[in-house]
Design a protein around this motif. Structure first.
Motif, PDB file in Angstrom:
ATOM      1  N   SER A  69       6.407   1.256 -11.048  1.00  0.00           N
ATOM      2  CA  SER A  69       7.335   2.499 -11.627  1.00  0.00           C
ATOM      3  C   SER A  69       6.641   3.623 -11.063  1.00  0.00           C
ATOM      4  N   ASP A  70       5.469   3.489 -10.014  1.00  0.00           N
ATOM      5  CA  ASP A  70       4.975   4.506  -9.535  1.00  0.00           C
ATOM      6  C   ASP A  70       5.993   5.292  -8.336  1.00  0.00           C
ATOM      7  N   VAL A  71       6.589   6.413  -8.655  1.00  0.00           N
ATOM      8  CA  VAL A  71       7.477   6.958  -7.846  1.00  0.00           C
ATOM      9  C   VAL A  71       7.001   7.474  -6.452  1.00  0.00           C
ATOM     10  N   THR A  72       5.543   7.666  -6.426  1.00  0.00           N
ATOM     11  CA  THR A  72       5.043   7.790  -4.989  1.00  0.00           C
ATOM     12  C   THR A  72       5.075   6.825  -4.012  1.00  0.00           C
ATOM     13  N   GLY A  73       5.195   5.682  -4.637  1.00  0.00           N
ATOM     14  CA  GLY A  73       5.228   4.413  -3.951  1.00  0.00           C
ATOM     15  C   GLY A  73       3.892   3.933  -3.220  1.00  0.00           C
ATOM     16  N   LEU A  74       2.878   4.771  -3.720  1.00  0.00           N
ATOM     17  CA  LEU A  74       1.392   4.641  -3.063  1.00  0.00           C
ATOM     18  C   LEU A  74       0.938   3.170  -3.668  1.00  0.00           C
ATOM     19  N   SER A  75       1.077   2.905  -4.946  1.00  0.00           N
ATOM     20  CA  SER A  75       0.618   1.811  -5.342  1.00  0.00           C
ATOM     21  C   SER A  75       1.094   0.459  -4.916  1.00  0.00           C
ATOM     22  N   MET A  76       2.641   0.482  -4.400  1.00  0.00           N
ATOM     23  CA  MET A  76       2.956  -0.574  -3.806  1.00  0.00           C
ATOM     24  C   MET A  76       2.520  -0.661  -2.353  1.00  0.00           C
ATOM     25  N   ARG A  77       2.291   0.589  -1.810  1.00  0.00           N
ATOM     26  CA  ARG A  77       1.743   0.178  -0.378  1.00  0.00           C
ATOM     27  C   ARG A  77       0.401  -0.042  -0.260  1.00  0.00           C
ATOM     28  N   PHE A  78      -0.641   0.443  -1.333  1.00  0.00           N
ATOM     29  CA  PHE A  78      -1.927  -0.096  -1.225  1.00  0.00           C
ATOM     30  C   PHE A  78      -1.949  -1.871  -1.690  1.00  0.00           C
ATOM     31  N   ALA A  79      -1.047  -2.308  -2.469  1.00  0.00           N
ATOM     32  CA  ALA A  79      -0.979  -3.603  -2.812  1.00  0.00           C
ATOM     33  C   ALA A  79      -0.443  -4.353  -1.559  1.00  0.00           C
ATOM     34  N   ASP A  80       0.813  -3.860  -0.948  1.00  0.00           N
ATOM     35  CA  ASP A  80       1.186  -4.506   0.321  1.00  0.00           C
ATOM     36  C   ASP A  80       0.004  -4.602   1.223  1.00  0.00           C
ATOM     37  N   ILE A  81      -0.748  -3.579   1.439  1.00  0.00           N
ATOM     38  CA  ILE A  81      -1.840  -3.889   2.568  1.00  0.00           C
ATOM     39  C   ILE A  81      -2.942  -4.786   2.221  1.00  0.00           C
ATOM     40  N   CYS A  82      -3.515  -4.738   0.755  1.00  0.00           N
ATOM     41  CA  CYS A  82      -4.115  -5.711   0.367  1.00  0.00           C
ATOM     42  C   CYS A  82      -3.785  -7.404   0.697  1.00  0.00           C
ATOM     43  N   LEU A  83      -2.377  -7.558   0.128  1.00  0.00           N
ATOM     44  CA  LEU A  83      -1.831  -9.013   0.225  1.00  0.00           C
ATOM     45  C   LEU A  83      -1.948  -9.364   1.795  1.00  0.00           C
ATOM     46  N   GLU A  84      -1.462  -8.359   2.509  1.00  0.00           N
ATOM     47  CA  GLU A  84      -1.234  -8.870   4.126  1.00  0.00           C
ATOM     48  C   GLU A  84      -2.478  -9.217   4.587  1.00  0.00           C
ATOM     49  N   LYS A  85      -3.591  -8.348   4.198  1.00  0.00           N
ATOM     50  CA  LYS A  85      -4.992  -8.753   4.807  1.00  0.00           C
ATOM     51  C   LYS A  85      -5.421  -9.840   4.241  1.00  0.00           C
ATOM     52  N   ILE A 115      -9.010  -1.253   1.975  1.00  0.00           N
ATOM     53  CA  ILE A 115      -9.499   0.194   1.324  1.00  0.00           C
ATOM     54  C   ILE A 115      -9.366   1.274   2.397  1.00  0.00           C
ATOM     55  N   LYS A 116     -10.043   0.952   3.768  1.00  0.00           N
ATOM     56  CA  LYS A 116     -10.172   1.785   4.775  1.00  0.00           C
ATOM     57  C   LYS A 116      -8.768   2.124   5.311  1.00  0.00           C
ATOM     58  N   GLU A 117      -7.957   0.944   5.457  1.00  0.00           N
ATOM     59  CA  GLU A 117      -6.514   1.364   5.854  1.00  0.00           C
ATOM     60  C   GLU A 117      -5.978   2.275   5.153  1.00  0.00           C
ATOM     61  N   MET A 118      -6.007   2.108   3.761  1.00  0.00           N
ATOM     62  CA  MET A 118      -5.094   2.879   2.690  1.00  0.00           C
ATOM     63  C   MET A 118      -5.687   4.449   2.729  1.00  0.00           C
ATOM     64  N   ILE A 119      -6.845   4.542   2.872  1.00  0.00           N
ATOM     65  CA  ILE A 119      -7.635   5.859   2.757  1.00  0.00           C
ATOM     66  C   ILE A 119      -7.120   6.653   4.296  1.00  0.00           C
ATOM     67  N   ASN A 120      -7.247   5.808   5.199  1.00  0.00           N
ATOM     68  CA  ASN A 120      -7.135   6.588   6.556  1.00  0.00           C
ATOM     69  C   ASN A 120      -5.464   6.960   6.584  1.00  0.00           C
ATOM     70  N   GLU A 121      -4.481   6.019   6.230  1.00  0.00           N
ATOM     71  CA  GLU A 121      -3.188   6.297   6.185  1.00  0.00           C
ATOM     72  C   GLU A 121      -2.589   7.477   5.188  1.00  0.00           C
ATOM     73  N   THR A 122      -3.479   7.461   4.022  1.00  0.00           N
ATOM     74  CA  THR A 122      -2.882   8.575   2.988  1.00  0.00           C
ATOM     75  C   THR A 122      -3.730   9.626   2.893  1.00  0.00           C
ATOM     76  N   TYR A 123      -5.018   9.625   3.001  1.00  0.00           N
ATOM     77  CA  TYR A 123      -5.644  10.883   2.711  1.00  0.00           C
ATOM     78  C   TYR A 123      -6.439  11.476   3.780  1.00  0.00           C
ATOM     79  N   VAL A 124      -6.488  10.786   4.853  1.00  0.00           N
ATOM     80  CA  VAL A 124      -6.954  11.510   6.213  1.00  0.00           C
ATOM     81  C   VAL A 124      -5.816  12.395   6.862  1.00  0.00           C
ATOM     82  N   GLU A 125      -6.096  13.429   7.046  1.00  0.00           N
ATOM     83  CA  GLU A 125      -5.258  14.283   7.797  1.00  0.00           C
ATOM     84  C   GLU A 125      -5.367  14.237   9.454  1.00  0.00           C
TER      85      GLU A 125
END
Length: 354
Positions: free
Chosen positions: A266-282, A344-354
């Protein structure tokens, strides 16, 4: 007849006197106990008052407070001869508790060493001497990053917003704990495997100065679900990761293996799904594990109450003999930790690092 009446009267009088003595003794005892309690309450109030006096943060001391404002929020004197390397700092993030212990201070330490500071983000404070050790117990009103500086015979403690100190702030949750053992297979408990993996993940995070991680547990404890997710929310975590393992019973339990990750659908930002997808793939790639997909975790308390992007990983199945053997392996746990750290690093770099 008169003799009988006198005998009865004497007996009644004796009984009354005896009862009076018992009552008087009881009253004296109650009075004594009341005095003791009153004295203890008075001493407690005096202690609180003396502590309040020691933390002087009013305008009368404004200049002195300003003189060390850049070093910390609280200033504590260190007696000469004290080994500063022996000063202990104890922290319980869940309880917002921080303790400082200065050894070998002497019984008169507090008489000649006033504490100075401001109490803006301190909810409760107590200082006391025990066995020549000075204890400073501090309860904070939120989660802060504590910084200790020693200079010119003083210890300065600063409590900062962790986001002002670190590039990223995350919360790691080792599932279950204490009486809640999680999945069980023989003598193997999920809670132990979850924590082992988290400890190995902690080693990687500790070596990364850009990330500050808070942990819901680092021992065999069982924080409530509310405490776990509140930690993430209170610290305004960039990411919230919960580490678990799976199990099945009945037909097909022994043959079912693989990795799945729960997320907040239900996260409208889609960030939870993205983080989960990165964890699953790795996890699947690093561990050569079967991909069992992403799972809607909206009915999971810590997931639907998290304000941060959240992923709950189910790394393997304890009910599968091969999965279990690998999950108990030190090398495999390290690979799990590496996959999660890189996620964690990939999600941080993808989302929070400009």
């Amino acid at each position: 007849m008169e003799r009988k009446i006198m005998t009865i009267f004497a007996g009644v009088l004796s009984g009354v006197m005896l009862l009076s003595m018992v009552l008087l003794i009881g009253i004296d005892d109650i009075h004594y106990k009341s005095e003791v309690l009153a004295k203890e309450a008075s001493e407690s109030e005096q202690l609180k008052q003396s502590i309040a006096d020691r933390i002087r943060d009013e305008a009368a001391n404004e200049a002195e407070l300003a003189s060390f404002a850049d070093k910390g929020q609280i200033r504590i004197a260190i007696p000469s001869g004290v080994d500063t390397g022996a000063i202990r700092y104890n922290e319980d993030t869940l309880d917002r508790f921080y303790q400082i212990v200065i050894p070998n201070v002497g019984e008169d330490y507090f008489d000649s060493n006033p504490i100075m500071g401001t109490v803006g983000n301190i909810e409760d404070f107590s200082a006391y001497e025990d066995d020549n050790n000075a204890y400073f117990d501090i309860t904070l009103n939120n989660v802060y990053s504590a910084r200790a500086t020693i200079e010119n015979g003083y210890l300065y403690i600063a409590f900062d917003n962790p986001h002002n100190v670190y590039n990223s702030v995350i919360v790691i949750d080792a599932g279950h704990g204490g009486r809640d053992v999680g999945a069980v297979e023989g003598s193997s408990y999920e809670k132990t495997i979850d924590l082992d993996i988290v400890y190995k993940l902690k080693e990687l995070i500790d070596a990364d100065p850009t990330i500050m991680a808070y942990y819901t547990r680092l021992g065999d404890t069982n924080p409530s679900l509310e405490e776990r997710v509140s930690l993430a929310n209170d610290v305004n975590a960039d990411l919230f990761l919960s580490v678990h393992n799976n199990s099945l019973s009945g037909f097909g339990a022994n043959s079912t293996s693989g990795t799945q990750v729960l997320y907040y659908a239900s996260d409208v930002t889609g960030l939870s799904m993205r983080f989960a997808d990165i964890c699953l793939e790795k996890l699947c790639r690093y561990l050569n594990s079967t991909n069992k997909g992403l799972v809607n975790g909206d009915d999971i308390y810590i997931i639907h109450n998290s304000k941060s992007p959240v992923a709950l990983v189910e790394i393997g199945f304890l009910s599968n003999p091969e999965d279990l053997a690998k999950l108990k392996s030190d090398a495999y746990q390290k690979e799990c930790a590496k996959a999660l750290y890189d996620s964690i690093k990939e999600m941080i770099n993808e989302t929070y690092v400009e």
